[in-house]
Design a protein around this motif. Structure first.
Motif, mmCIF file in Angstrom:
data_model
loop_
_atom_site.group_PDB
_atom_site.id
_atom_site.type_symbol
_atom_site.label_atom_id
_atom_site.label_comp_id
_atom_site.label_asym_id
_atom_site.label_seq_id
_atom_site.Cartn_x
_atom_site.Cartn_y
_atom_site.Cartn_z
ATOM 1 N N ASP A 52 -11.650 5.848 0.723
ATOM 2 C CA ASP A 52 -10.534 5.528 1.619
ATOM 3 C C ASP A 52 -10.951 4.409 2.563
ATOM 4 O O ASP A 52 -11.143 4.603 3.764
ATOM 5 N N ARG A 76 -4.667 9.726 -3.746
ATOM 6 C CA ARG A 76 -5.168 8.644 -2.906
ATOM 7 C C ARG A 76 -4.165 7.496 -2.855
ATOM 8 O O ARG A 76 -3.250 7.419 -3.671
ATOM 9 N N ARG A 77 -4.383 6.622 -1.902
ATOM 10 C CA ARG A 77 -3.500 5.474 -1.768
ATOM 11 C C ARG A 77 -3.636 4.541 -2.957
ATOM 12 O O ARG A 77 -4.696 4.439 -3.567
ATOM 13 N N TYR A 97 -3.014 0.485 -4.250
ATOM 14 C CA TYR A 97 -2.923 -0.884 -3.746
ATOM 15 C C TYR A 97 -2.307 -1.739 -4.845
ATOM 16 O O TYR A 97 -2.856 -1.853 -5.943
ATOM 17 N N GLU A 100 -6.159 2.410 -7.758
ATOM 18 C CA GLU A 100 -6.627 3.466 -6.856
ATOM 19 C C GLU A 100 -8.134 3.333 -6.724
ATOM 20 O O GLU A 100 -8.829 3.044 -7.712
ATOM 21 N N VAL A 104 0.865 -1.179 0.000
ATOM 22 C CA VAL A 104 0.000 0.000 0.000
ATOM 23 C C VAL A 104 0.896 1.222 0.000
ATOM 24 O O VAL A 104 1.793 1.339 0.841
ATOM 25 N N SER A 105 0.670 2.147 -0.936
ATOM 26 C CA SER A 105 1.548 3.315 -1.042
ATOM 27 C C SER A 105 0.728 4.547 -1.406
ATOM 28 O O SER A 105 -0.418 4.453 -1.854
ATOM 29 N N ARG A 106 1.339 5.715 -1.207
ATOM 30 C CA ARG A 106 0.766 6.971 -1.658
ATOM 31 C C ARG A 106 1.805 7.603 -2.586
ATOM 32 O O ARG A 106 2.823 8.135 -2.117
#
Length: 585
Positions: free
Chosen positions: A305, A250-251, A253, A301, A242-244
Motif C-alpha cells: 500500500d 487492494r487499490r 492503479y 494491483e 486510483v480505485s478500490r
C-alpha cells in the motif's frame, strides 16, 4: 456438417492474412488553404470504396458529379466557408491495411489543430498547389510535422490538371520541396497528382507518362511500420485513476501504457516518490492476456500500500531500467497558439501526461522564422503561431522523457489559468534532474560548527510551528511572535506566507506534504544559521508534521509546535508570549 478425410493440422493451408496482424497507418494531411486536402481525402475514400452509399448520394449533384471535398468537411461552417476549421478524422481500408486520416486545417488561424492531427501520425501528406508552389504555411506545417516526430513526409503536388500536366513546372516545385526537406533534415517523396480527377492518387495517371514513381496509395501501402520493442525496462504507466474495486481488495492503479510492458510479478517504482513494489494483479479486460503492451489501457494491483496518486508514473524497477528524469526545469520547443503574446516570466498551467502543474517561462531562447526556417535568438515574446525554443520551470516535479524517446511523456500543453484555454503545445528536448533527496537528506556542511556559531552570535537556532485552523489569527500570532523575539534581541523570521509564496514556488497555504516538507527544509536552513524560524501553515496532518520533523531533528535543532485554534480568544501577543516561554524552557 460432417467432414470426411480431414487434412492433418500440419497440412492445412494458412492464409498469410490470418498470421500477420492487420496494420493501422495513421496519416495527417497538411498544407495551405485551397491546396485541395479535402478533395484528396474524398478521392481516397471514393476510389477505395470506403464510402457508405447514402453518404455518397448526399454530396452528388443532379448530373451525377460528387463533391469530394464535402465528404470530409463535416462542420456546417466548413461547408459555408469552403475551408477546413477543425480536425476531421476519416477511415478507409484496403485488403492489406487500415487507415486513419486526419484532415487538418490549412488556414493560419487554425495552426493549433495541426498539432492535434500530427501528434499521433505515422506519416504526413503535404499538399502543394502546382500553381503556387511551396508557401509559408507549407513550411510551417512541415516543421510542425517533424517537430512532433513524424519522420515520413510525402508531398503531393496537386491540381496538375490546371497547368496542363506540365512536367517542367512540377520539377520546379519538386526542387523547392527538396530544399525544404534538406532544411528539415528529412527526405520528402514528391508525387504529381490531380485529386479531382484521381490521377496518381489510387490509380496511375495516363496523362503524366513522364512520372514513373508510385501512386500515393501505393506509397502508403509500402510504408513499413515497426512497433517499439515491447520491453519491460521501458515501462511508462501514467496513473490516471486510483480505485478500490470491492471491499477487501487492494487499490488498483489505472492508466494507458505509453511505453514498455507490464506483467504480474514485475518490479515497479512509483515516481516521483520512488516507492517500490511488485505487480500482483493485472486487468486488461482480456482474461487471456497475462502481459500488457503499450498502448493498452490497464489496471494494476501492487503488493504494498504505497502512496500512489493521479499524476504519478509507474516505471520498471529492474536494475537495467531506462528511467525518466524527475525535473522542475526543462528546455522545450513550443508553438504559441493564443492571440495574446507570451513573455518571459509569464505563468501558465502545464498539463503533462496525467498531471497538471504551474509553469513559469524562464527564458525564450530563439524563434523560428517560418519563411526561411532560420532561428532568430533573443526574442522577448511570442506571437500567434510562433514556434520557439524556451526554458520552463514548474512548481512541482514532473516525470519527463525527451520527446525523441517517448512521444507521450515528452509532450505537453500549456493552459491559460483563467480561461482554461489551450495556449501552446510543446515537446521536451532536455530536462534537468532535481536533487535526489532521501527522507533524511545530506545537507552541505558549513565550515562553522554549531557551537562556534552560537559563541559568535550568542543565539541558538530553533523552529516554531504554528499549526491549526487556516485563520488570519494564526498569521497575527506569527507577526507578534516575530516582534517579541526581535524585541528581546533574538533574530527571528517568518518562513511562510508571502515571504516565500511565489519567490520559491512554495505555497504554505496548500497544506500538502510537498509544501510542508519544503517549508521544513527552508526553516531548517534558517535555524542552522542561528535564526528562530517561525513557520505558520494552514493545515497539515500528523504524518506531514512527522515527515517535516525528521528533516529538522536530523540536525539536532529544537522544534516547538503550537496549535492556534479558530476559537482561540487570546490576543496574538498573549499567545506569542506563551510560545516564547515554552521556547525558553
Amino acid at each position: 456438417m460432417t467432414i470426411t478425410n480431414p487434412l492433418p493440422v500440419s497440412d492445412v493451408p494458412v492464409s498469410p492474412a490470418a498470421t500477420v496482424p492487420r496494420q493501422l497507418l495513421r496519416i495527417a494531411t497538411a498544407g495551405s488553404v485551397d491546396d485541395g486536402k479535402s478533395t484528396l481525402i474524398g478521392r481516397l475514400l471514393h476510389d477505395t470504396d470506403s464510402l457508405p452509399l447514402d453518404h455518397l448520394d448526399a454530396v452528388t449533384d443532379e448530373e451525377g458529379v460528387a463533391d469530394l471535398a464535402a465528404l470530409s468537411d463535416g462542420l456546417r461552417a466548413e461547408r459555408e466557408q469552403g475551408i477546413t476549421i477543425d480536425v476531421a478524422y476519416r477511415f478507409f481500408s484496403t485488403p492489406s491495411r487500415s487507415y486513419v486520416l486526419a484532415d487538418t486545417p490549412g488556414h493560419e488561424r487554425y495552426t493549433r489543430n495541426m498539432f492535434t492531427g500530427a501528434s499521433n501520425a505515422n506519416v504526413a501528406i503535404l499538399l502543394v498547389d502546382a500553381r503556387a508552389g511551396v508557401l509559408r504555411q507549407t513550411r510551417r506545417h512541415a516543421r510542425i510535422a517533424t517537430l512532433v516526430g513524424v519522420d515520413r513526409l510525402v508531398a503531393t503536388v496537386n491540381k496538375m490538371d490546371l497547368i496542363d500536366f506540365d512536367e517542367s513546372r512540377f520539377r520546379d516545385v519538386e526542387r523547392e520541396l527538396a530544399e525544404l526537406g534538406a532544411r528539415l533534415g528529412t527526405e520528402i517523396l514528391v508525387i504529381p497528382i490531380a485529386a479531382k480527377l484521381g490521377d496518381n492518387v489510387v490509380e496511375p495517371s495516363t496523362t503524366m507518362p513522364w512520372y514513373t514513381g508510385p501512386t500515393l496509395l501505393d506509397h502508403l501501402e509500402s510504408i513499413d511500420l515497426v512497433a517499439p520493442a515491447p520491453v519491460a525496462t521501458e515501462l511508462r504507466l501514467p496513473v490516471q485513476w486510483v480505485s478500490r474495486p470491492t471491499d477487501g481488495e487492494r487499490r488498483r492503479y489505472t492508466g494507458r501504457l505509453s511505453a514498455g510492458t507490464v506483467r504480474i510479478g514485475d518490479s515497479i517504482v512509483a515516481l516521483p516518490s520512488g516507492s517500490r513494489s511488485v505487480v500482483t494483479a493485472l486487468d486488461t479486460l482480456d482474461d487471456a492476456r497475462d502481459v500488457a503492451v503499450a498502448p493498452l489501457s490497464v489496471s494494476v494491483e501492487l503488493a504494498d500500500d504505497i502512496d500512489v496518486a493521479r499524476g504519478d508514473v509507474l516505471v520498471s524497477g529492474e536494475p537495467d531500467a531506462h528511467l525518466p528524469t524527475l525535473a522542475r526545469e526543462f528546455d522545450a520547443t513550443v508553438c504559441w497558439l493564443a492571440e495574446a503574446p507570451l513573455g518571459v516570466g509569464d505563468r501558465l498551467a502545464l498539463k503533462h501526461t496525467t498531471t497538471t502543474v504551474r509553469a513559469t517561462v524562464q527564458r525564450i531562447h530563439s524563434r523560428l522564422d517560418p519563411e526561411t526556417l532560420d532561428e532568430h535568438p533573443g526574442s522577448e515574446n511570442l506571437s500567434l503561431n510562433d514556434i520557439a525554443r524556451v526554458t520552463l520551470r514548474t512548481s512541482a516535479v514532473i516525470v519527463a522523457d525527451d520527446y525523441a524517446d517517448n512521444r507521450d511523456s515528452g509532450a505537453f500543453i500549456l493552459l491559460d489559468e483563467h480561461t482554461n484555454d489551450t495556449v501552446a503545445a510543446g515537446i521536451i528536448e532536455g530536462s534537468r534532474a532535481v536533487l535526489d533527496r532521501s527522507d533524511t537528506p545530506s545537507w552541505v556542511p558549513s565550515s562553522i560548527t554549531p557551537e562556534e556559531r552560537v559563541r559568535r552570535t550568542g543565539q541558538h537556532g530553533a523552529t516554531i510551528w504554528l499549526t491549526g485552523h487556516p485563520s488570519s489569527h494564526k498569521a497575527a500570532v506569527a507577526v507578534a511572535l516575530e516582534d517579541a523575539l526581535t524585541a528581546s534581541g533574538r533574530t527571528a523570521y517568518i518562513v511562510g506566507g508571502d515571504n516565500v509564496r511565489g519567490v520559491l514556488d512554495i505555497d504554505a497555504a496548500a497544506g500538502t506534504r510537498a509544501a510542508t516538507v519544503q517549508l521544513a527544509r527552508l526553516a531548517r536552513l534558517f535555524a542552522d544559521a542561528g535564526v528562530v524560524a517561525i513557520v505558520p501553515i494552514s493545515s497539515a496532518d500528523g504524518e506531514d508534521l512527522a515527515a517535516a520533523r525528521v528533516e529538522i531533528a536530523a540536525a539536532g535543532i529544537p522544534v516547538t509546535d503550537h496549535r492556534v485554534d479558530a476559537d482561540d480568544t487570546a490576543a496574538p501577543a498573549e499567545v506569542a508570549a506563551a510560545v516564547l516561554r515554552g521556547l525558553e524552557q
